[in-house]
Design a protein around this motif. Sequence first.
Motif, PDB file in Angstrom:
ATOM      1  N   PHE A  83       0.833  -1.193   0.000  1.00 27.13           N
ATOM      2  CA  PHE A  83       0.000   0.000   0.000  1.00 27.13           C
ATOM      3  C   PHE A  83       0.871   1.247   0.000  1.00 27.13           C
ATOM      4  O   PHE A  83       1.878   1.309   0.706  1.00 27.13           O
ATOM      5  N   SER A 137      -4.873  -7.123   7.912  1.00 21.17           N
ATOM      6  CA  SER A 137      -5.221  -5.708   7.926  1.00 21.17           C
ATOM      7  C   SER A 137      -5.595  -5.203   6.537  1.00 21.17           C
ATOM      8  O   SER A 137      -6.125  -4.116   6.394  1.00 21.17           O
ATOM      9  N   SER A 164      -6.072  -0.552  11.683  1.00 14.90           N
ATOM     10  CA  SER A 164      -6.444  -1.676  10.818  1.00 14.90           C
ATOM     11  C   SER A 164      -6.024  -3.044  11.332  1.00 14.90           C
ATOM     12  O   SER A 164      -6.229  -4.040  10.649  1.00 14.90           O
ATOM     13  N   MET A 194      -9.330  -3.838   6.273  1.00 16.64           N
ATOM     14  CA  MET A 194      -9.891  -2.482   6.243  1.00 16.64           C
ATOM     15  C   MET A 194      -8.876  -1.383   5.930  1.00 16.64           C
ATOM     16  O   MET A 194      -9.220  -0.214   5.999  1.00 16.64           O
ATOM     17  N   LEU A 195      -7.626  -1.726   5.636  1.00 23.42           N
ATOM     18  CA  LEU A 195      -6.603  -0.686   5.500  1.00 23.42           C
ATOM     19  C   LEU A 195      -7.013   0.418   4.521  1.00 23.42           C
ATOM     20  O   LEU A 195      -6.896   1.601   4.824  1.00 23.42           O
ATOM     21  N   SER A 196      -7.511   0.017   3.377  1.00 25.71           N
ATOM     22  CA  SER A 196      -7.871   1.015   2.369  1.00 25.71           C
ATOM     23  C   SER A 196      -9.092   1.818   2.818  1.00 25.71           C
ATOM     24  O   SER A 196      -9.136   3.041   2.671  1.00 25.71           O
ATOM     25  N   GLY A 231      -5.665   4.069   4.796  1.00 21.33           N
ATOM     26  CA  GLY A 231      -4.243   3.753   4.947  1.00 21.33           C
ATOM     27  C   GLY A 231      -3.756   3.868   6.379  1.00 21.33           C
ATOM     28  O   GLY A 231      -2.570   3.678   6.646  1.00 21.33           O
TER      29      GLY A 231
END
Lengths: 992, 527
Positions: A613, A663, B167, B156-158, B162
């Motif tokens: 990410f 996550s 998260s 759930m990060l997005s 971020g």
Amino acid sequence: MDKAQKSLGYATSVIEADELVKVGNTNLASALYGKAAGVRIQGGAGGATSPVNIQIRGINSITGKSQPLIVLDGVPIRNEEVTNNNYWGDQRLRGNGLLDINPADVENISILKGASAAALYGSEAVNGVVLITTKKGKAGENGMQVDFNTNFSVDEIAYLPRYQNVRGPGMPSHILNLGQAADGFNYTADGMRTVPNSSTNYGPKFDGQPMQAWDGITRPYNAQQDNYSALFNNPVSSQINISISNATEKSNFRLSLTRQDNEALSLNSKNSKNIINLNSSYQVSKKLTTDLMINYINQNTANRPYSIDRLINNFGGMMTRFDNGAWYLDRYQTSRGYRYVTGNGQSLTPDENITGNGFRGDIADYVWRVNKNQASEISNRVIGSLTNTFKFTDDLNLRARISTDFTSRYNESENYSERPLAFGPSGSFGMSTELFSILYGDIMLNYKKAITEDFTIGAMLGYTARTENSSSVGRSTNGGLSTENLFDIVASTNIPNNSSNRQYRTIDALLGTVNFDYKSIWFVEGTIRRDRISTMNPNNNTFVYPSVNTAFALTDAFDLPQFITFSKLRGSWGIVGNYPDIYSANIAYSQNSLGVQQLGGSNVLFTSLPSSFGNDGIRPEQKHEFEFGLDTRFFNNRFSLDISYYNAQIRDQILPLTLPTTSGAFSVLTNIGTLRNTGIEIQLTGDIISTPNFQWDATINLSKISNKVEKLANNATELLHVDYDGNAAQLRSVVGRPMGDFYARPIALDANGNQVVQPNGLYKIDDQKWIQVGNAMPDALGGIINEFSYKNFSLYAVMDFQIGGSVMPTGINWMKSRGLTEESLNFMDEASGGLAYYRNDTGQGVGVPHSTAQGPNGETVYHDGMVMDGVVADGSTNTNVVSQAFYYWNTYNWGGPQYSQSRYELYIQDNNYLKMRELSVAYTIPNQITSKIGVSNVNISVYGRNLFFLYRSIKDLDPEVLTGGSRWTQTLTSAGTNPATRTYGVMLRARF
Amino acid sequence: MNFKRIFIYTILISGLASCSVGDFEDNYTDPSKLSETTVGKQFTGMIMSNRQSVLPSYWDYFVIKRITSNRYSQVVGWVNVENQYVPGSAAVNDRWNNFYNFMAQYRELQKVYNGLTDVKKEDNRVFMIAAATYFYDHTQQTVDLYGDIPWSEAGMLSINGGDYSKSYAAYDEASDIYTKMLDDLLGFANELGSLQINPATVVDFKTQDLINNGNIDMWKKYINSLRLKMLTRVSGTSEFSARAKSEIGAILSNPAQYPIVEVNDSNIMWDIYSLGTVIGANDFRSGLEDWNGNIAGKAILNHMVSNDDPRLTYVFQPGLNANGEYLGLDPLMNPTEQDALILTQTLSLYNFSTISRNQYFPGILMTAAEVHLLAAEFYLKENQDAMAKMHFEEAVTQSIGFYQYLRSISNNAESIAPVVPTAESVNDYLAMDEISWDAASGMDEKLSLIAEQKWLHFNVIQSNENWHEIRRLNKLDLEFWVDNSNQQNLPPSRWMYPGSEQTYNMENYSVVQPQDKLTNSVFWDMN
């Protein structure tokens, strides 16, 4: 000492032209081994086209780029990163841009190490700066001066593993049933001795009697000692350089032409370069000077070295001790030029099919590819800069510069048809073009004024900007060539593949410096820089950072003892900003197409979010560094001592934080790391003996680096870099430790802390635990340079060394498992320490004295036994004697506990060495002889590079073959690049 | 030379070199990537991200199933080795990571959808129903391997922009996950019956739907069959038994409202439409065949041989040197003899042409045979023997048909041609003592018949499903070599959590750590 050097408040190392060309190095970087304190060079194997890494003061980034900025005559040049350890991604070994700089054109190299030095060069200077100054025009005695030098060298394959020459392919029959007869040999149906179908080498001892090999030829059963080197070339390289220079009051110029022809170990690999370098300066008027530098490099590379990954990191490609590269060179293609065929495979020449045991398909495949997959590259690179300096007054001048580094590369690949078209299309053709360009400009206003007699101030204000573009477009055939060996896109069987790629980056900066000089005793300089960069979120892409440095000449300020000729204290402090890799902060979807997926359907497009990410809110990382140094010269400059201490903390380190995948990603780009590098650098030089006929100069430099990961995230204690071979070993960075800890699986312990031995007699590997085994960061490194001259003879020797820094050359350890190396002979018989035992009815080895003829029930007694020290499941001491072949075969096997019982902890070793890097013996013909034919400075030398180790802790390879890429994590485990080489050469230099 | 010239030079140079704010903005983003996506494209992306667990892959077979489900269900024969009953850490990690990457793509789809206007949401509703169904199917697979997993808060990060500190995901209890999935799937089953889909979405959905090519009826069948599977899985627990009984009854008695997969034509599968797309080449061959992973287990092969199973020549083939004889590997033999036997090349192998070298082998999600076996079990337990028998026999017939189908789509002909089943050979098979419904007496024996047919039907091609049902039904008396070198001396009851959870998600992991044992059963496993 010139004033510029005297006023410098930070450490630099300067290497002069003379030291760069003594042993005919084909590129600059590999001429730097051992020559500058705190600078680590790692050259990849493969020859002149393989990359060279430079690390200055350790590694400043846990996962990011660690290569310094290369600045040629004031302008930054391209020096891309490479990855040579990903065989399936790219089979050929790539090089970096630094290789194109010709040592013969370089006047000197100065290495700026600290943060303070970086103000002028910006963020990329976080890893240090290599400043290359090219030779300027000089007048000879009669005006024009012509210099000539040429060299010729040969390479030989070197530092191969210590292969054993005692046993051939096979296994004792009580370990593995390969159909052996009672004497341990295999026989063909008609009673001919033949090799077994096995990649292991624990078979019968060599006896010189006839043995049939895979190619059907019967040869004496002897170890094939140089079997592996037969797969490689004996490369020959040469270099010629001529330069013309002149200087007048108003102008000077130097024009140099170089031709290099470099061959590599890898078959059919050749690189030729034509280099033109023009350096000129012209005083247009009293006030205006124009400097022009043009460096043009034309390169033709046929077949970059082919990765030997499949021969090293792969059991299927390991050549047994009764096998030979030469046999493969005979048989890799059929008499009609198609690829070899095995077994009952389809072929126009079925009687040539290879059916014998012991044939290693991966070796034959390598030989086919290295001969029949041709790849050529033509590259043209121009590095040019134009500088105008306008002197408004004696105090004020304006300098404006524009430069470009432009490379255009055209690549072609021609892979020959592997089989007749009737059996299906094969072979391929591809073509691609790549463009790289850096456009750079700067403008600087300099002011300098003596306020009083004692006090001078100076100031500078400037702006620099740079854009970097790269793009590539390629097409290749798809599904084979529709006409055999027709190398063009039109031969594509299916719709041709195409590819394209673009990258753009923009950087600019405003900068200013102020300095003052008090009586040439005390110097202070302050700088400030404001960077702006496109790899950061456009809303937050600027960063301002300052530095100060000072120098104080002790000898001028105080009355020091006479023998101290000069002494200077220096100190500096500075911050450098650094930014994320290109496009890594931005979060965006990848899109791809599946084509039509149903009858009458439309093209299906799909997107996905990357599992690493990004982070739009990323901040620049900051390197805060201070350093102190003392530069002292004694006895009229005969001896000198330079010491530096530095302490750099890299805050807000930009790195991908490993997340639990629950996550939503594997990693997220964050500003969470803090890393500290501290170190001491010492350089000692001395004219130890200085008589008219005999001189001995020596230089020793040493640097001690300690690196520590101070912080990761709020809670994170470690970062995973690589998982090797299915959880067999891992490379991690752990808080509180130097980065790069190797972890492996330990031997399982029982409740009392005893090592547990399994019923099969081998240690049990604990698949729930990890132990830290080594660390990848070297503790210290340095070089020792000695130069002796006697009358017209001179001897020059450069040694370099490293202490610490673990590596894990997996492929070399796997060779032990296949019984290829000397270590696998330990315990093979009574003489080498083996125990005697027989196998009881449950398969357990029962130890007996060597004199025992047979077991109680007539069992065979073997003499190759070992007993693991530990306890078995019920807590009793292990007594099960196992064959050493069984032990080595399993202990050095591939894979984590899920796959095998390998002990990767044994693979991880410290990499200590002291190497004779450069050695040269030269004779200068006295000028009174040569001047009669109008020549001066005639020097003839013989030289060698990478000649021998005075000491090394890892005996079965030259650790530099592990250099599989530009980042530190790529230089630790894969020996599958190319073999190392040793070089011998002769050189002639002259001036007209 | 004068000032003017200098000035011009300077302007020229700085003009060339200076950068505009726009340059910085343009160059921030990778020109080959997209800043936005659509529900449709991300829907397909989500399905693609999980392809290695659905379409046969080297990774799923060699790294994971070869050493886990294939062995635990004895559908293969292998050489016994120390510590073999501890699931390998590479397998456990990879399976986990793949599922959570898939979940991340699903969450991203939810994020894209939630950003739409209400009208647009209504338009795209069908995508979300299909996505959830597919996601739940694979959630169940994962829960059944590990037990409790991070789920409702995971991935759930997005969505959290971020912010990784928000998260780290807590673990949900496995039974809560089942409850939520069953509630939602019931809702979908009802909703899909009356859902109005606008014509533009119909076209888009048809294109993007790699599973059912936009066929809503097939999605209904998938949803209800999946419900049947989940309900049956948990039917033995006190918490779910009443719900399972009533909902399965409702599904089976209302085929119009709750259609299920009844015939092979409506099997839910990801078909390979054409080779050579970015879906990637099928590497089933190396996945199953490498390291002798394709050797027939003795028990399953003997069952098929001794009962003249019409599927035999489709599923297996004799070894190269076996002269046409079938031979499975005995798990109780000692490893040296097992090794020697393998080298003789007389052991039977999974069929190259039907299975491992069939480049058109589909990704199997739900087959008619499986559904009929679920129905048979329900009716058996409801004491409706005739219905149970009908479904049982239909299951066998559909399974035979399914293997014929798999062979018919193969592009490989290396194995000898199979013996084509006839109505007669199928009937003969159904009449065999070991197969016949009527020959079995009592619930227990009949349940064993169902369990065996599941085992035969799933064999190596759905071995995870196989292992789940073997654990739940506990009717196959498979004998395993006892590994005295490890305290896990027989196959485990579940998998351990991957090491990455312990390292990187410690706080949440510590809650489940006490239960993280190989011997702990998943909640539906009442044995």
